[in-house]
Design an enzyme around this catalytic site. Sequence first.
Site, mmCIF file in Angstrom:
data_model
loop_
_atom_site.group_PDB
_atom_site.id
_atom_site.type_symbol
_atom_site.label_atom_id
_atom_site.label_comp_id
_atom_site.label_asym_id
_atom_site.label_seq_id
_atom_site.Cartn_x
_atom_site.Cartn_y
_atom_site.Cartn_z
ATOM 1 N N LYS A 239 7.397 75.823 -34.158
ATOM 2 C CA LYS A 239 6.958 76.969 -35.068
ATOM 3 C C LYS A 239 7.933 77.430 -36.122
ATOM 4 O O LYS A 239 8.832 77.624 -35.810
ATOM 5 C CB LYS A 239 6.645 78.175 -33.944
ATOM 6 C CG LYS A 239 6.128 79.325 -34.837
ATOM 7 C CD LYS A 239 5.801 80.707 -33.810
ATOM 8 C CE LYS A 239 5.529 81.851 -34.536
ATOM 9 N NZ LYS A 239 4.284 81.977 -35.199
ATOM 10 N N GLU B 168 2.235 76.538 -37.109
ATOM 11 C CA GLU B 168 2.543 77.517 -35.952
ATOM 12 C C GLU B 168 2.221 76.676 -34.534
ATOM 13 O O GLU B 168 2.148 77.579 -33.447
ATOM 14 C CB GLU B 168 1.351 78.478 -36.007
ATOM 15 C CG GLU B 168 1.230 79.363 -37.279
ATOM 16 C CD GLU B 168 1.789 80.813 -37.001
ATOM 17 O OE1 GLU B 168 2.454 80.801 -35.984
ATOM 18 O OE2 GLU B 168 1.729 81.741 -37.913
ATOM 19 N N THR C 228 5.559 82.133 -40.078
ATOM 20 C CA THR C 228 4.586 83.271 -39.310
ATOM 21 C C THR C 228 3.928 83.903 -40.559
ATOM 22 O O THR C 228 4.298 83.977 -41.563
ATOM 23 C CB THR C 228 5.706 84.400 -38.772
ATOM 24 O OG1 THR C 228 5.120 85.294 -38.040
ATOM 25 C CG2 THR C 228 6.648 85.169 -39.743
HETATM 26 C C1 LIG Z 1 5.408 91.144 -32.869
HETATM 27 C C2 LIG Z 1 5.121 91.754 -33.974
HETATM 28 O O1 LIG Z 1 5.321 92.849 -34.353
HETATM 29 N N1 LIG Z 1 3.784 91.051 -34.986
HETATM 30 C C3 LIG Z 1 3.964 89.608 -34.657
HETATM 31 C C4 LIG Z 1 2.915 89.328 -35.728
HETATM 32 C C5 LIG Z 1 2.812 87.999 -35.918
HETATM 33 N N2 LIG Z 1 3.263 87.137 -34.810
HETATM 34 C C6 LIG Z 1 2.946 85.620 -34.839
HETATM 35 O O2 LIG Z 1 3.022 85.196 -36.298
HETATM 36 C C7 LIG Z 1 1.877 84.145 -36.408
HETATM 37 C C8 LIG Z 1 0.753 84.548 -37.413
HETATM 38 O O3 LIG Z 1 0.681 86.089 -37.304
HETATM 39 C C9 LIG Z 1 1.328 84.136 -35.100
HETATM 40 O O4 LIG Z 1 2.085 83.259 -34.251
HETATM 41 C C10 LIG Z 1 1.517 85.484 -34.534
HETATM 42 O O5 LIG Z 1 1.371 85.639 -33.225
HETATM 43 C C11 LIG Z 1 3.974 87.676 -33.920
HETATM 44 O O6 LIG Z 1 4.576 86.769 -33.084
HETATM 45 N N3 LIG Z 1 4.432 88.937 -34.075
#
Ligand SMILES: CC(=O)Nc1ccn([C@@H]2O[C@H](CO)[C@@H](O)[C@H]2O)c(=O)n1
Length: 115
Positions: A25, A78, A28
């Site tokens: 990954k 991702e 984000t």
């Molecule tokens: C923990 C927090 O506060 N916020 C987030 C926001 C996003 N993401 C990840 O980024 C990518 C696109 O959104 C995907 O992989 C999401 O799951 C995350 O892990 N945590």
Amino acid sequence: MGGGHLLTKITFFERFEQDILSGAKTITLRDEAESHVFAGQILPVSTFEADRWFCDIKVIEVVPVLFSALTEQHAAQENMTLPELRRVIQEIYPGLEQLFQIRFCVVNTRAHSIN
Ligand SMILES: CC(=O)Nc1ccn([C@@H]2O[C@H](CO)[C@@H](O)[C@H]2O)c(=O)n1
């Protein structure tokens, strides 16, 4: 544009930790509030659930991307399929069109050393 608070740390859901550490990954997608980072910046990364540090990342670039313009290429970065990525983003940011892609690499996984 701009005006936001510069991020000094970033959190990820625990379920993405291994994909980040393995290099599977490499991006984000965040909302505007979490887009205020710059290329070259080194950010400590913690889990969202327990606020447990697990690595530092270096930001490579930050580029705006629309939800409706997401492609298989974004999903591949991702380590997901495009339908999976769309579902994940809809859960985290319901109805949000303007996203920001943060591309990064892991630079440190040990609390006591830098690089
Ligand atoms: C923990 C927090 O506060 N916020 C987030 C926001 C996003 N993401 C990840 O980024 C990518 C696109 O959104 C995907 O992989 C999401 O799951 C995350 O892990 N945590």
